[in-house]
Scaffold this motif. Structure first.
Motif, PDB file in Angstrom:
ATOM      1  N   LYS A  98       0.828  -1.214   0.000  1.00  0.00           N
ATOM      2  CA  LYS A  98       0.000   0.000   0.000  1.00  0.00           C
ATOM      3  C   LYS A  98       0.861   1.262   0.000  1.00  0.00           C
ATOM      4  CE  LYS A  98      -3.870  -2.258   2.355  1.00  0.00           C
ATOM      5  NZ  LYS A  98      -4.670  -2.348   3.606  1.00  0.00           N
ATOM      6  N   ALA A  99       1.961   1.241   0.708  1.00  0.00           N
ATOM      7  CA  ALA A  99       2.866   2.394   0.716  1.00  0.00           C
ATOM      8  C   ALA A  99       3.441   2.628  -0.674  1.00  0.00           C
ATOM      9  CB  ALA A  99       3.991   2.166   1.719  1.00  0.00           C
TER      10      ALA A  99
ATOM     11  N   ALA B 128      14.762  -6.002   2.911  1.00  0.00           N
ATOM     12  CA  ALA B 128      14.324  -6.103   4.306  1.00  0.00           C
ATOM     13  C   ALA B 128      15.428  -6.680   5.184  1.00  0.00           C
ATOM     14  CB  ALA B 128      13.069  -6.973   4.393  1.00  0.00           C
ATOM     15  N   LYS B 129      16.153  -7.648   4.638  1.00  0.00           N
ATOM     16  CA  LYS B 129      17.250  -8.255   5.386  1.00  0.00           C
ATOM     17  C   LYS B 129      18.423  -7.295   5.521  1.00  0.00           C
ATOM     18  CE  LYS B 129      20.406 -12.229   5.217  1.00  0.00           C
ATOM     19  NZ  LYS B 129      20.821 -13.421   4.423  1.00  0.00           N
TER      20      LYS B 129
ATOM     21  N   THR C 257      12.199  -9.932   7.645  1.00  0.00           N
ATOM     22  CA  THR C 257      11.611 -10.515   6.446  1.00  0.00           C
ATOM     23  C   THR C 257      10.500  -9.607   5.932  1.00  0.00           C
ATOM     24  OG1 THR C 257      10.169 -11.836   7.875  1.00  0.00           O
ATOM     25  CG2 THR C 257      12.190 -12.880   7.057  1.00  0.00           C
ATOM     26  N   PRO C 258      10.141  -9.709   4.641  1.00  0.00           N
ATOM     27  CA  PRO C 258       9.150  -8.787   4.071  1.00  0.00           C
ATOM     28  C   PRO C 258       7.797  -8.804   4.771  1.00  0.00           C
ATOM     29  CG  PRO C 258      10.318  -9.927   2.324  1.00  0.00           C
ATOM     30  CD  PRO C 258      10.727 -10.582   3.608  1.00  0.00           C
TER      31      PRO C 258
ATOM     32  N   GLU D 248       9.189   1.307   8.427  1.00  0.00           N
ATOM     33  CA  GLU D 248      10.218   0.620   7.644  1.00  0.00           C
ATOM     34  C   GLU D 248       9.808   0.526   6.180  1.00  0.00           C
ATOM     35  OE1 GLU D 248      11.904  -2.282  11.245  1.00  0.00           O
ATOM     36  OE2 GLU D 248      10.359  -3.014   9.852  1.00  0.00           O
ATOM     37  N   ALA D 249       8.528   0.215   5.958  1.00  0.00           N
ATOM     38  CA  ALA D 249       8.013   0.164   4.588  1.00  0.00           C
ATOM     39  C   ALA D 249       8.154   1.526   3.914  1.00  0.00           C
ATOM     40  CB  ALA D 249       6.557  -0.288   4.596  1.00  0.00           C
ATOM     41  N   ALA D 250       7.847   2.598   4.661  1.00  0.00           N
ATOM     42  CA  ALA D 250       7.946   3.958   4.118  1.00  0.00           C
ATOM     43  C   ALA D 250       9.384   4.286   3.727  1.00  0.00           C
ATOM     44  CB  ALA D 250       7.416   4.965   5.128  1.00  0.00           C
TER      45      ALA D 250
END
Length: 775
Positions: free
Chosen positions: A97-98, A208-209, A215-216, A223-225
């Motif tokens: 979504k981000a 992500a790692k 993990t995703p 973090e996603a942003a």
């Protein structure tokens, strides 16, 4: 009635303009359609190739090739783009979504091309405000199919501006096709697996790692942003190197997420206040378990891939090794345990003196000064200062803080480069290899005491004199030529005359004990006790050229000098060669080609190549059986040189082990070659330089240095039931043995009296610490 004529209304300029506009529109649409078709078909090779149907349905990312042990442990990767694909449903929804909220708000509304964004981009560009209008689907098309590479350029692709238009057309064409063949979720999944996040992280799983050690599916909103923010410019917004830019860009993404109702405005404002908490680790090329065998694997795989025209850095191959990670771990543990104790003994043996000595045990003058000139440090200083030796020596002797290896773990010390070299030269080195003699599968490969600090491989790269471990080749040649294990030769003083390089020479060998028994002993007893005079006489009887030729036949490839001392191991060889040669005895006379790679699969799990054992018979089955019987003699014959193995937990259920010790002049090299019904193992111990060694047989011979590593290793192997290596006897011969061999010397083998070294080793460890503190 007169005919009434229809009166056509007069054509005005307005009507002509409408008609011209309509024709222009029709021809424009037709031209655009034909242009798109021409680009897609690469008409007259003008436009370059576009992705075909197979490319669209089976998209290929650059994937790392992965290295696995025989028991399935991932131990390394080759990559140009570090990528690891992950299913869409394993990615946190907030990440998806981000991405959409920031990069393509109308993603779910368009069919690959967003007309609104295109018009807005045209308008802004006319105003001088440069901006793009690529949708996520277009970005995927560009990343996935490399539509702007040299390979996709046609004739027009080399024309400025025109090439950009053509490339953009291909992206549009490909985007529409992608939207027709895949769901929106599938497109997002492919995009997140394709995109470059910087820091050598391609795809969401590696990103992500790399940045958060997670993990995703476990990514948090902030973090996603940050990860979405990095996509705009991976270098500019890298949180490790440009944290301020990364925070600012992350906060922009958070506001976009709030605007599109992914999170609330309050959440966006709150998360914007947080610092970026990284757990940053960049996976470098060939990252993985640090191991000496990787050097040999790399060489093999690269040569193989070149021959097959495959790219190990992009084709996503799965490379399965013969190495068993469990046995590898046990070998490393055994070697390190025994070498730690041996190092303490070595320091105590020299009692603080420098261990680099000549044949008279006198310290070699200028040893360190000469050794430093062979290092990279000296080469860089030489390049900097040229012939200014004063400046070079000043830098070499300037103390500085450094972290050095110690057997108790990394140690912070302050020392100069010269002191550092003195410190490291004192460490004994070792190498060890274990192989399945029936398949040639190498199960364990330990090239040194610590890979991080001592990269030089002592399994295949290093070659040292094997000492008495070479003697079995003399006895094998003799038995194959007609002798039997029960034939007798007297232990007596001999002088052998020969010619070397046109000069008459004499050689008088002596036994390790410097005594001559005069005993008329069997060949088995002589080899079991490692009697040099008997070996020398046997070598003379069959011919040293015969010994050289026979060693070659058994797999020794290093240069061998055909001289009387060949049987006592006067020529340098590697552990790798010796293990392979000894395996021939256990493998019923068949020579294997040692194998590190078992099979290679493609990215879909299809076997590209299976590497099967390559065997050829080099000695008869009778000779092979008799040589195993001879090797058992080092345990069974009175005074056998392997009898220190009685101290290890190896003798249940009638278990049998054969082997051979080896020690070279001045105790510079200690060897042990051990054979069981399942494995063949070779161990070497010595200094980095031949002038660094123990001074006495009591401490420096192979039975005291290398044999204990083998004994400890086999204890560990037998105790691990998961390995399937069981105690037991060697198999009985499958052919008739015509030669007499049951002739054990009539004296019961005695368990040697072994000095309890526990207290001694503790004292030496304390002394070692005292010595180390001087640097």
């Amino acid at each position: 009635m007169p005919e009434i004529k229809k009166i056509k209304p007069p054509r005005t300029k307005y009507h002509k303009w409408i008609r011209t506009l309509w024709k222009t529109f029709v021809f424009g649409v037709l031209f655009i359609v034909l242009y798109f078709v021409a680009v897609d078909l690469n008409l007259l090779y003008l436009f370059g190739e576009s992705p075909g149907l197979d490319d669209l349905e089976n998209p290929r990312n650059n994937l790392p090739s992965e290295i696995y042990t025989s028991d399935g442990l991932l131990v390394g990767r080759y990559f140009r783009e570090n990528r690891d694909l992950v299913p869409y449903d394993s990615i946190a929804p907030v990440m998806v979504k981000a991405l959409v909220a920031t990069e393509d708000e109308r993603f779910y509304e368009h069919q690959g091309i967003d007309p609104i964004s295109v018009l807005a981009a045209v308008k802004d560009n006319l105003k001088g405000d440069s901006r793009g209008a690529s949708t996520l689907t277009q970005q995927l098309a560009k990343n996935l199919y490399k539509t702007r590479t040299k390979n996709t350029k046609g004739i027009l692709g080399h024309v400025p501006l025109v090439s950009t238009v053509v490339a953009k057309t291909k992206e549009w064409n490909t985007s529409i096709k992608l939207e027709q063949r895949y769901t929106k979720d599938e497109i997002l999944g492919m995009y997140l697996n394709t995109v470059d996040f910087g820091s050598n992280a391609f795809g969401i799983k590696v990103a992500a790692k790399t940045f958060f050690s997670t993990t995703p599916d476990k990514l948090k909103p902030e973090e996603a942003a940050m990860l979405v923010g990095v996509l705009k410019a991976p270098t500019t917004y890298n949180p490790r190197f440009n944290p301020k830019n990364a925070v600012a860009r992350r906060n922009v993404v958070l506001q976009q997420m709030a605007r599109n109702q992914v999170i609330t405005q309050a959440e966006a404002d709150s998360l914007s206040q947080l610092p970026i908490e990284l757990k940053y680790h960049v996976e470098q090329h060939l990252d993985g378990v640090p191991a000496y065998y990787r050097q040999a694997v790399n060489e093999f795989v690269r040569n193989w891939a070149e021959e097959k025209e495959l790219d190990i850095y992009a084709d996503g191959l799965k490379i399965y090794l013969t190495i068993d990670s469990r046995m590898q771990r046990l070998a490393e543990e055994a070697l390190q345990e025994k070498m730690k104790t041996l190092q303490n003994r070595f320091e105590g043996h020299w009692r603080g003196k420098n261990p680099w000595v000549d044949d008279q045990n006198n310290e070699i003058p200028g040893f360190i000064e000469n050794a430093i000139k062979r290092t990279g440090v000296y080469a860089s200083l030489k390049a900097k200062y040229e012939d200014d030796t004063v400046s070079i020596n000043r830098e070499l002797n300037t103390p500085k803080k450094m972290t050095v290896f110690s057997w108790k773990g990394p140690k912070e010390m302050t020392m100069s480069s010269m002191d550092s070299l003195r410190y490291y030269k004192r460490f004994l080195r070792a190498g060890m290899m274990t192989m399945d003699p029936f398949t040639g599968h190498i199960k364990a490969w330990v090239g040194g005491i610590d890979y991080e600090n001592f990269k030089y491989d002592h399994v295949k790269q290093a070659k040292r004199q094997p000492g008495s471990t070479f003697k079995p080749f003399v006895y094998a040649a003799a038995i194959d030529g007609g002798y039997s294990p029960c034939d007798r030769i007297q232990d007596k003083r001999v002088t052998i005359k020969y010619v070397e390089n046109g000069k008459p020479m004499e050689w008088t060998p002596h036994n390790a004990s410097y005594s001559i028994s005069g005993q008329n002993m069997t060949l088995r007893h002589a080899m079991g006790r490692s009697i040099n005079t008997v070996t020398a006489q046997l070598t003379e009887a069959i011919g040293w050229e015969t010994v050289r030729r026979f060693a070659r036949q058994l797999g020794i490839t290093s240069p061998l000098e055909a001289v009387p001392s060949i049987g006592l191991g006067s020529s340098d060889v590697s552990i790798y060669e010796m293990v392979n040669a000894y395996s021939t005895f256990v493998n019923n006379g068949f020579l294997n080609k040692p194998m590190l790679v078992m099979r290679i699969e493609d990215r879909n799990g299809n076997v590209v190549e299976q590497f099967n054992p390559q065997q050829k018979r080099v000695i008869s089955e009778e000779t092979a059986f008799l040589m195993v019987h001879m090797l058992k003699g080092t345990m069974e014959e009175p005074g056998g040189t392997s009898q220190a193995l009685w101290e290890y937990d190896l003798w249940k259920k009638g278990n049998q082990i054969g082997g051979k010790t080896g020690t070279t002049s001045n105790h510079s090299d200690g060897w042990y070659m051990g054979v069981t019904k399942d494995l063949v193992t070779g161990v070497w111990v010595g200094g980095e330089d031949r002038s660094i060694h123990f001074r006495t047989s009591a401490t420096g011979e192979g039975s005291k240095t290398a044999l204990p590593i083998f004994g400890r290793f086999m204890e560990k192997v037998y105790r691990d039931s998961n390995l399937g290596i069981k105690l037991g006897t060697f198999p009985k011969p499958k052919v008739k043995i015509n030669k007499t061999y049951n002739c054990i010397t009539p004296a019961p083998p005695r368990r040697p009296k072994v000095v309890d070294t526990t207290a001694v080793d503790t004292m030496l460890e304390q002394l070692n610490d005292s010595i180390s503190s001087q640097f």
